[in-house]
Enzyme design. Structure first.
Site, PDB file in Angstrom:
ATOM      1  N   LYS A  53      32.231 -35.813  39.153  1.00 48.18           N
ATOM      2  CA  LYS A  53      32.926 -36.374  40.313  1.00 48.18           C
ATOM      3  C   LYS A  53      34.436 -36.155  40.187  1.00 48.18           C
ATOM      4  CE  LYS A  53      29.192 -39.616  41.194  1.00 48.18           C
ATOM      5  NZ  LYS A  53      28.593 -40.946  41.055  1.00 48.18           N
ATOM      6  N   GLN A  97      30.011 -46.652  38.751  1.00 48.43           N
ATOM      7  CA  GLN A  97      28.819 -45.863  38.423  1.00 48.43           C
ATOM      8  C   GLN A  97      27.669 -46.784  38.010  1.00 48.43           C
ATOM      9  OE1 GLN A  97      28.571 -42.588  38.930  1.00 48.43           O
ATOM     10  NE2 GLN A  97      26.502 -42.439  38.129  1.00 48.43           N
ATOM     11  N   ASP A 120      30.850 -45.288  48.132  1.00 50.18           N
ATOM     12  CA  ASP A 120      29.417 -45.113  47.879  1.00 50.18           C
ATOM     13  C   ASP A 120      28.587 -45.541  49.096  1.00 50.18           C
ATOM     14  OD1 ASP A 120      28.426 -44.101  45.449  1.00 50.18           O
ATOM     15  OD2 ASP A 120      29.011 -45.902  44.352  1.00 50.18           O
TER      16      ASP A 120
END
Ligand code: GUN
Length: 283
Positions: A53, A97, A120
């Site tokens: 990422k 995460q 997200d």
């Protein structure tokens, strides 16, 4: 029939090229999109995703940082860090995460992220917006799957989509996004009876169960589109999907490979969401 491969890596590269222009344009307005990724512990798969990422962010000119925290961190300490990131005007996107260690309630963490920075698309406010078809941050993997279908002009409207897996990250939201595009959606999961009978009816089959190579041509209708969301590392180190690619490609019309399939698209849509967050926060 031999399926056409939908190459997520190539599509991702095209989309990133476009994003680079968008970021350059923002820079002329003194806006530098900034993504902060929070990594708790040292799960090797998570470390690898998080580094991917960061690397992809830098490719398009998005500033990114990884905050690495110990596995032993308490929920309160993590909430405090997220609160600081919510307050920090230089940070446009926050990604924690998953998975998180057992002492931390994942839902508390997701709900503590400012919905405006929730790149997200996991916050219940953003999920609600997605369900009601409003403009919002769409969850990255489901959004990437829609882009892959669109890239091949695959019609979604009126199609029977069967989804294997009902996770909050992939299965549930991808069904919702496809429903928003007027598909007829069936969800299957570990308690589903007569699985093969149902998957054989799918015009589009989305497989997100996290078990290597379990779906072969016996589960797939001739001419179906097969989307493989699985990323499984075998004992020999090889990455493989949930779909037995060689078998499935004999009957499918389109298929996504692993690697170079859905994975790169997930990261690309995260970059898209980060640019969107920067534009909206700085508006
Ligand atoms: N772990 C696996 N996939 C994801 C994702 O899309 N976002 C976050 N935050 N964690 C993940």
């Amino acid at each position: 029939m031999v399926a056409e491969v939908i190459n997520g890596k190539e599509l991702s590269a095209e989309m990133k090229k476009q994003m680079r222009y968008e970021v350059e344009n923002l820079l002329t307005q003194q806006i530098i999109p900034h993504l902060t990724v929070v990594l708790v512990g040292n799960n090797p798969a998570s470390m690898s995703y998080v580094n991917g990422k960061k690397r992809a962010s830098e490719e398009v000119g998005i500033q990114s940082e990884i905050i690495e925290l110990p596995d032993s961190i308490s929920e309160n300490e993590l909430l405090k860090i997220i609160h600081q990131l919510n307050q920090n005007k230089a940070v446009h996107g926050i990604l924690v995460q998953l998975p998180l260690p057992k002492q931390i309630n994942v839902q508390h963490i997701i709900e503590s992220i400012d919905p405006k920075k929730d790149v997200d698309g996991f916050h219940p406010i953003n999920i609600g917006r997605m369900m009601t078809g409003q403009d919002t941050f769409l969850p990255c993997t489901p959004y990437g799957i829609i882009k892959m279908l669109q890239s091949k002009n695959i019609t979604i409207e009126g199609k029977h989509v069967v989804i294997l897996g009902r996770s909050n990250i992939v299965g549930k939201p991808v069904g919702q996004l496809l429903l928003n595009e007027n598909a007829t959606v069936t969800y299957c999961h570990s308690k589903t009876k007569n699985l093969q009978e149902i998957t054989k009816q799918a015009d589009i089959l989305v497989v997100a169960i996290g078990r290597p190579n379990v779906i072969n041509k016996e589960y797939i209708k001739n001419g179906a589109v097969v989307i493989d969301v699985g990323i499984n590392r075998l004992e020999n180190g090889i990455l493989t999907g949930d779909v037995d690619f060689d078998s499935a490609k004999e009957v499918a019309s389109y298929i996504t490979p692993v690697p170079r399939g859905v994975g790169p698209m997930t990261i690309t849509m995260l970059l898209h969401n980060t640019i969107k967050a920067a534009k909206e926060i700085e508006k």
